[in-house]
Scaffold this motif. Structure first.
Motif, PDB file in Angstrom:
ATOM      1  N   ILE A   4       2.775  -2.203   2.758  1.00  0.00           N
ATOM      2  CA  ILE A   4       3.598  -2.072   1.545  1.00  0.00           C
ATOM      3  C   ILE A   4       4.770  -1.132   1.798  1.00  0.00           C
ATOM      4  O   ILE A   4       5.911  -1.429   1.428  1.00  0.00           O
ATOM      5  CB  ILE A   4       2.739  -1.573   0.360  1.00  0.00           C
ATOM      6  N   PHE A   5       4.493  -0.010   2.428  1.00  0.00           N
ATOM      7  CA  PHE A   5       5.555   0.963   2.743  1.00  0.00           C
ATOM      8  C   PHE A   5       6.612   0.325   3.650  1.00  0.00           C
ATOM      9  O   PHE A   5       7.821   0.469   3.405  1.00  0.00           O
ATOM     10  CB  PHE A   5       4.943   2.190   3.427  1.00  0.00           C
ATOM     11  N   THR A  58       3.328  -9.801   0.363  1.00  0.00           N
ATOM     12  CA  THR A  58       3.849  -9.426   1.677  1.00  0.00           C
ATOM     13  C   THR A  58       2.693  -9.407   2.651  1.00  0.00           C
ATOM     14  O   THR A  58       1.530  -9.475   2.253  1.00  0.00           O
ATOM     15  CB  THR A  58       4.539  -8.052   1.629  1.00  0.00           C
ATOM     16  N   GLY A  59       3.014  -9.335   3.939  1.00  0.00           N
ATOM     17  CA  GLY A  59       1.958  -9.356   4.940  1.00  0.00           C
ATOM     18  C   GLY A  59       2.392  -8.717   6.236  1.00  0.00           C
ATOM     19  O   GLY A  59       3.551  -8.338   6.417  1.00  0.00           O
ATOM     20  N   LEU A  60       1.451  -8.617   7.154  1.00  0.00           N
ATOM     21  CA  LEU A  60       1.723  -7.997   8.455  1.00  0.00           C
ATOM     22  C   LEU A  60       2.764  -8.784   9.232  1.00  0.00           C
ATOM     23  O   LEU A  60       3.615  -8.205   9.912  1.00  0.00           O
ATOM     24  CB  LEU A  60       0.415  -7.899   9.260  1.00  0.00           C
ATOM     25  N   VAL A  81      -1.716  -8.216  -3.196  1.00  0.00           N
ATOM     26  CA  VAL A  81      -0.426  -7.585  -2.884  1.00  0.00           C
ATOM     27  C   VAL A  81      -0.109  -7.803  -1.408  1.00  0.00           C
ATOM     28  O   VAL A  81       1.011  -8.139  -1.041  1.00  0.00           O
ATOM     29  CB  VAL A  81      -0.447  -6.081  -3.217  1.00  0.00           C
ATOM     30  N   VAL A  82      -1.115  -7.648  -0.555  1.00  0.00           N
ATOM     31  CA  VAL A  82      -0.935  -7.836   0.890  1.00  0.00           C
ATOM     32  C   VAL A  82      -1.877  -8.916   1.383  1.00  0.00           C
ATOM     33  O   VAL A  82      -3.056  -8.950   1.014  1.00  0.00           O
ATOM     34  CB  VAL A  82      -1.208  -6.524   1.657  1.00  0.00           C
ATOM     35  N   GLY A  83      -1.353  -9.804   2.203  1.00  0.00           N
ATOM     36  CA  GLY A  83      -2.163 -10.884   2.764  1.00  0.00           C
ATOM     37  C   GLY A  83      -1.255 -11.892   3.446  1.00  0.00           C
ATOM     38  O   GLY A  83      -0.024 -11.722   3.466  1.00  0.00           O
ATOM     39  N   ILE A 136      -7.765  -0.507   3.662  1.00  0.00           N
ATOM     40  CA  ILE A 136      -6.871  -0.165   2.557  1.00  0.00           C
ATOM     41  C   ILE A 136      -5.668   0.607   3.076  1.00  0.00           C
ATOM     42  O   ILE A 136      -4.565   0.495   2.542  1.00  0.00           O
ATOM     43  CB  ILE A 136      -7.630   0.633   1.465  1.00  0.00           C
ATOM     44  N   LEU A 137      -5.869   1.367   4.163  1.00  0.00           N
ATOM     45  CA  LEU A 137      -4.750   2.103   4.777  1.00  0.00           C
ATOM     46  C   LEU A 137      -3.739   1.149   5.407  1.00  0.00           C
ATOM     47  O   LEU A 137      -2.538   1.392   5.372  1.00  0.00           O
ATOM     48  CB  LEU A 137      -5.276   3.088   5.824  1.00  0.00           C
ATOM     49  N   LEU A 138      -4.243   0.053   5.992  1.00  0.00           N
ATOM     50  CA  LEU A 138      -3.344  -0.953   6.559  1.00  0.00           C
ATOM     51  C   LEU A 138      -2.512  -1.596   5.454  1.00  0.00           C
ATOM     52  O   LEU A 138      -1.308  -1.837   5.621  1.00  0.00           O
ATOM     53  CB  LEU A 138      -4.139  -2.015   7.315  1.00  0.00           C
TER      54      LEU A 138
END
Length: 450
Positions: free
Chosen positions: A435-436, A394-396, A362-364, A428-430
């Motif tokens: 996502i938010f 999505t990602g940072l 999901v994130v990366g 996992i918090l990151l």
């Protein structure tokens, strides 16, 4: 590019965790009263076992770990499990005796310990007798530390390190370093061990650059005079200090499993509660406006540079350059419905199927077209580091304004910087924070969402 050539097994640790949980739960049945054996207690026991093991590093056992270190982890794990068991029994089952609890802790400790050491030593024997589960390594440089590491690899084949070659850099350093790089690529070397004493800062930087962009692990043999050791991860092979350049949280099996469980749960929620009804609507709108498939699939590069098909809702008219040219602002290829779904990022939703298939997270780091990946790999330093972990929907970088079209060199450089920061600082918090932020940006609308 291929997967790591050494014979790694991603199944060993999950199997060990399953067997450990089976033992500690089965011992409840055999050592304590039947009232203790209920779904609630077994669930609590299993959850606490996993939480304690995560924070104690109980499953962080490597091929170079020492027996005493493993025994220490075992003691720490059962110390906390013992405390929790006594506390729970004292709170809810006061009639269960101390002897019963003590017997349960003793047998659980004995059986889990026997399993842990058996697997550890069986893997050593497997490497020794059958040559399996090994890693191909080379050493670059010369000196006392190099000689010691050579002896370690030679005398300890059960650790599973296959020393293929030593480039001592004594004759012609420049030529040998070039030969070393060719050798690594041609012989599928997994890890490079370099002596800091032998190399200049520029040569070290050059080796790091080569390893990063070639998806190879590089570690350094330090000089006792070096003062920067405290800033890097130091591991010990016997009594030889080895420096790991980069610590990637997702290299830890427990973090990898935690992220995978999160990905599956989150993706299933999206598929069941959003895509199940949204897909027919989007499909109808796409087909009304233009002929062609509902979904658009494109080859992208993922974990370890492996290619996979990335899925999207089709947002463009069929065209022969879809796999070659990025979408630009006011691109004539984009359909009317395509503009809407791209602006709202709805076109990306089918990638949750990629997540379920295991190609993405999901994130990366966002995956690029194969042609663009090859181009950036040559022109952007450390671009290949992004492929040490799975790509994401999505990602940072995307939540910090670096999504969509790469208009300038600054765009791709900053994207890589954010991706490497994420890779080295994952939690996992990151993931939840990203996502938010992605949802908020999609609602507000983004400048480069076209």
């Amino acid at each position: 590019m291929k997967n790591k050539t050494g014979r790694y097994s991603g199944y060993i640790r999950p199997i060990i965790i399953f067997l450990d949980l089976l033992i500690v739960n089965l011992m409840v049945l055999l050592c304590m009263r039947s009232a203790m054996s209920n779904f609630g207690y077994h669930t609590i026991l299993s959850i606490f076992w996993l939480i304690i093991s995560y924070y104690s590093g109980y499953y962080e056992v490597y091929r170079f770990s020492k027996g005493i270190e493993i025994f220490g982890k075992l003691l720490k794990q059962f110390f906390f499990i013992g405390l929790i068991t006594f506390a729970y029994v004292g709170y809810k089952y006061k009639y269960v005796t101390t002897d019963e609890v003590g017997l349960y802790i003793f047998w659980s400790f004995l059986l889990v310990g026997l399993l842990k050491f058996s697997i550890f030593f069986l893997l050593k024997k497997y490497r020794l007798l059958y040559g399996g589960n090994y890693r191909n390594v080379i050493i670059v440089g010369h000196g006392k530390s190099v000689d010691e590491l050579k002896d370690f690899f030679t005398k300890n084949p059960d650790y599973g390190y296959n020393l293929v070659h030593i480039f001592d850099l004594k004759s012609n350093k420049k030529t040998e370093l070039l030969e070393c790089k060719d050798f690594v690529v041609k012989n599928k070397i997994d890890e490079i061990y370099a002596s800091i004493n032998t190399l200049t800062n520029n040569e070290i930087d050059n080796l790091i650059h080569f390893a990063d962009n070639g998806l190879k692990t590089i570690k350094f043999l330090p000089d006792s005079k070096n003062t920067f050791l405290r800033n890097l991860a130091v591991e010990y092979y016997d009594y030889i200090p080895i420096i790991s350049l980069r610590t990637i949280p997702l290299d830890k099996e427990v973090n990898k499993r935690l992220k995978r469980i999160f990905d599956i749960i989150f993706s299933l929620l999206i598929v069941v509660f959003i895509l199940s009804w949204l897909t027919p609507i989007i499909a109808l709108l796409i087909l009304i406006e233009s002929k062609g498939p509902i979904f658009f699939k494109q080859k992208r590069n993922g974990l370890n540079y492996e290619e996979f098909y990335c899925y999207k809702f089709r947002s463009m008219h069929l065209n022969p350059i879809a796999d070659l040219e990025q979408v630009q602002k006011n691109d004539p290829r984009i359909t009317k419905i395509g503009k809407f779904i791209r602006k709202t990022s709805i076109d990306e939703l089918p990638q949750f199927f990629n997540v379920l298939l295991g190609d993405m997270s999901v994130v990366g780091p966002r995956p690029h077209m194969v042609s663009h990946t090859e181009m950036y790999a040559k022109s952007v330093d450390k671009f290949m580091v992004r492929h040490f972990i799975k790509p994401g929907i999505t990602g940072l970088a995307q939540t910090n304004g670096f999504r969509g079209e790469v208009e300038t060199e600054k765009d791709i450089i900053n994207r890589v910087k954010y991706d490497i920061f994420y890779l080295e600082n994952w939690s996992i918090l990151l993931d939840i924070k990203i996502i938010f932020a992605t949802v908020v940006n999609a609602i507000k609308g983004e400048k480069k969402a076209y």
